[in-house]
Design an enzyme around this catalytic site. Structure first.
Site, PDB file in Angstrom:
ATOM      1  N   GLU A  44     -19.954  34.802  14.720  1.00  0.00           N
ATOM      2  CA  GLU A  44     -20.048  33.217  15.566  1.00  0.00           C
ATOM      3  C   GLU A  44     -21.324  32.641  15.951  1.00  0.00           C
ATOM      4  OE1 GLU A  44     -16.604  31.494  15.841  1.00  0.00           O
ATOM      5  OE2 GLU A  44     -16.603  33.630  14.042  1.00  0.00           O
ATOM      6  N   ASP A  53     -48.192  10.573  -0.080  1.00  0.00           N
ATOM      7  CA  ASP A  53     -48.222   9.624   0.908  1.00  0.00           C
ATOM      8  C   ASP A  53     -48.322   8.077   0.230  1.00  0.00           C
ATOM      9  OD1 ASP A  53     -49.670  11.889   1.055  1.00  0.00           O
ATOM     10  OD2 ASP A  53     -51.674  10.819  -0.680  1.00  0.00           O
ATOM     11  N   PRO A 113     -26.065  24.997  14.680  1.00  0.00           N
ATOM     12  CA  PRO A 113     -25.177  24.195  14.596  1.00  0.00           C
ATOM     13  C   PRO A 113     -25.158  23.231  15.571  1.00  0.00           C
ATOM     14  CG  PRO A 113     -23.501  26.059  14.089  1.00  0.00           C
ATOM     15  CD  PRO A 113     -25.470  26.366  14.583  1.00  0.00           C
ATOM     16  N   ARG A 131     -43.290  23.893   0.151  1.00  0.00           N
ATOM     17  CA  ARG A 131     -43.758  22.648  -0.319  1.00  0.00           C
ATOM     18  C   ARG A 131     -45.039  21.757  -0.146  1.00  0.00           C
ATOM     19  NH1 ARG A 131     -41.999  18.170   0.042  1.00  0.00           N
ATOM     20  NH2 ARG A 131     -42.233  17.329  -2.228  1.00  0.00           N
TER      21      ARG A 131
HETATM   22  C1  4G1 Z   1     -19.438  25.150  14.764  1.00  0.00           C
HETATM   23  C2  4G1 Z   1     -24.598  23.916  10.138  1.00  0.00           C
HETATM   24  C3  4G1 Z   1     -19.974  26.089  14.396  1.00  0.00           C
HETATM   25  C4  4G1 Z   1     -24.566  25.713  10.173  1.00  0.00           C
HETATM   26  C5  4G1 Z   1     -19.314  23.226  14.544  1.00  0.00           C
HETATM   27  C6  4G1 Z   1     -25.693  24.402  10.172  1.00  0.00           C
HETATM   28  C7  4G1 Z   1     -20.595  24.980  12.414  1.00  0.00           C
HETATM   29  C8  4G1 Z   1     -27.805  26.985  11.269  1.00  0.00           C
HETATM   30  C9  4G1 Z   1     -26.331  26.067  10.817  1.00  0.00           C
HETATM   31  C10 4G1 Z   1     -20.355  25.796  13.273  1.00  0.00           C
HETATM   32  C11 4G1 Z   1     -25.033  26.318  11.095  1.00  0.00           C
HETATM   33  C12 4G1 Z   1     -19.892  23.752  13.104  1.00  0.00           C
HETATM   34  C13 4G1 Z   1     -26.937  24.844  10.492  1.00  0.00           C
HETATM   35  C14 4G1 Z   1     -20.682  27.015  12.478  1.00  0.00           C
HETATM   36  C15 4G1 Z   1     -24.671  28.036  10.981  1.00  0.00           C
HETATM   37  C16 4G1 Z   1     -23.595  31.319  13.731  1.00  0.00           C
HETATM   38  C17 4G1 Z   1     -23.444  31.895  11.923  1.00  0.00           C
HETATM   39  C18 4G1 Z   1     -23.620  29.516  13.331  1.00  0.00           C
HETATM   40  C19 4G1 Z   1     -22.289  30.650  11.204  1.00  0.00           C
HETATM   41  C20 4G1 Z   1     -22.729  28.957  11.437  1.00  0.00           C
HETATM   42  C21 4G1 Z   1     -20.702  22.039  12.517  1.00  0.00           C
HETATM   43  C22 4G1 Z   1     -21.473  29.758  11.813  1.00  0.00           C
HETATM   44  N1  4G1 Z   1     -28.418  24.564  10.766  1.00  0.00           N
HETATM   45  N2  4G1 Z   1     -23.177  27.903  11.399  1.00  0.00           N
HETATM   46  N3  4G1 Z   1     -20.760  28.208  12.499  1.00  0.00           N
HETATM   47  O1  4G1 Z   1     -20.855  26.660  11.409  1.00  0.00           O
HETATM   48  O2  4G1 Z   1     -25.735  28.985  11.509  1.00  0.00           O
HETATM   49  O3  4G1 Z   1     -28.526  25.682  11.062  1.00  0.00           O
END
Ligand code: 4G1
Length: 250
Positions: free
Chosen positions: A118, A171, A91, A156
């Site tokens: 986390e 396109d 995130p 894809r």
């Molecule tokens: C703080 C969302 C924490 C989540 C703020 C989009 C989300 C990976 C993504 C989190 C993840 C916000 C993503 C949160 C993701 C560690 C394990 C990170 C899962 C985790 C807005 C938990 N795009 N989230 N933390 O979701 O991996 O790529």
């Protein structure tokens, strides 16, 4: 050109399931997309095969440890000679866009790292990760769905994964705009009739109608997308037409 994607995840079966279906499943079958999943638990060294530990500073939640992930990364990088870009789905990353997808789809090889709990010890990210990408602002329980989104979007695009009609549509004007409405049989239904222009056989008129709808819907629903798209004269004219129609019949 084919792409190989190695995904580091505590749930390898999830990634395997995700690439079995539809267009992406076909890309895999045709050898255009290769997806491997690796479980850092296999590289844990203690009796409990630990991959996570308590967070320094206290508080709830666990953090993925450096060493199992570093061993997995070493193993994955040794599996093929060509260098791979390592991406952490997070995130905190920059937002994934279709431009970014197109760029990554041209790489021969990618390594995707999925967080759980986390997330991952920051020191591993600093030393072993090239880029952090996010699919959006919401809380997930793991990075696997984000990795699956990226794999789908890249898969894809691999040559031959789309049929002719689908690639032609790619396109066309649809680039950077929302899609126009679509209709199929029956032509007349209790819920309404299909717009007459689509039944006219006038291909130029149909193309203009679709572009006008795509522009109009983008203007109504996602106006910020029009700010970074430079419209040509035809598109400007069609959008103005849509805006006038909309003001006259809101
Ligand atoms: C703080 C969302 C924490 C989540 C703020 C989009 C989300 C990976 C993504 C989190 C993840 C916000 C993503 C949160 C993701 C560690 C394990 C990170 C899962 C985790 C807005 C938990 N795009 N989230 N933390 O979701 O991996 O790529």
């Amino acid at each position: 050109m084919a792409v190989r994607i190695d995904v580091i995840t505590l749930f390898p079966e999830f990634m395997h399931e995700c690439v079995k279906f539809g267009v992406v499943g076909r890309a895999v079958q045709r050898g255009l997309l290769e997806v491997r999943a690796w479980n850092p638990r296999d590289d844990a060294t203690d009796a409990h095969r630990s991959v996570d530990d308590r967070t320094y500073g206290g508080g709830p939640g666990m953090v993925m440890m450096i060493e199992p992930l570093r061993s997995t990364l070493r193993k994955v990088r040794q599996a093929t000679p060509e260098p791979a870009r390592t991406i952490y789905l997070s995130p905190q990353g920059t937002r994934l866009t279709q431009d970014k997808v197109r760029q990554l789809a041209n790489a021969p090889r990618l390594i995707l790292l999925c967080g759980r709990y986390e997330g991952v010890d920051e020191r591993l990210l600093e030393h072993e990760v090239d880029e952090e990408l996010s699919i959006g602002d919401y809380v997930l329980s793991g990075g696997e769905l984000a990795a699956a989104v990226l794999v789908d979007a890249i898969g894809r695009l691999q040559e031959g994964a789309l049929n002719d009609a689908q690639s032609a549509q790619q396109d066309s004007f649809s680039d950077g705009l929302l899609d126009c409405p679509h209709y199929t049989r029956p032509e007349q239904h209790e819920l309404g009739a299909v717009p007459a222009v689509l039944m006219s056989g006038d291909h130029a008129a149909i193309r203009r109608w679709r572009l006008k709808q795509a522009l109009g819907r983008t203007w109504l629903r996602r106006p910020e997308l029009l700010e970074d798209s430079s419209l040509d004269d035809e598109a400007k004219k069609l959008l103005q037409e849509f805006q006038r129609d909309f003001r006259d019949h809101p």
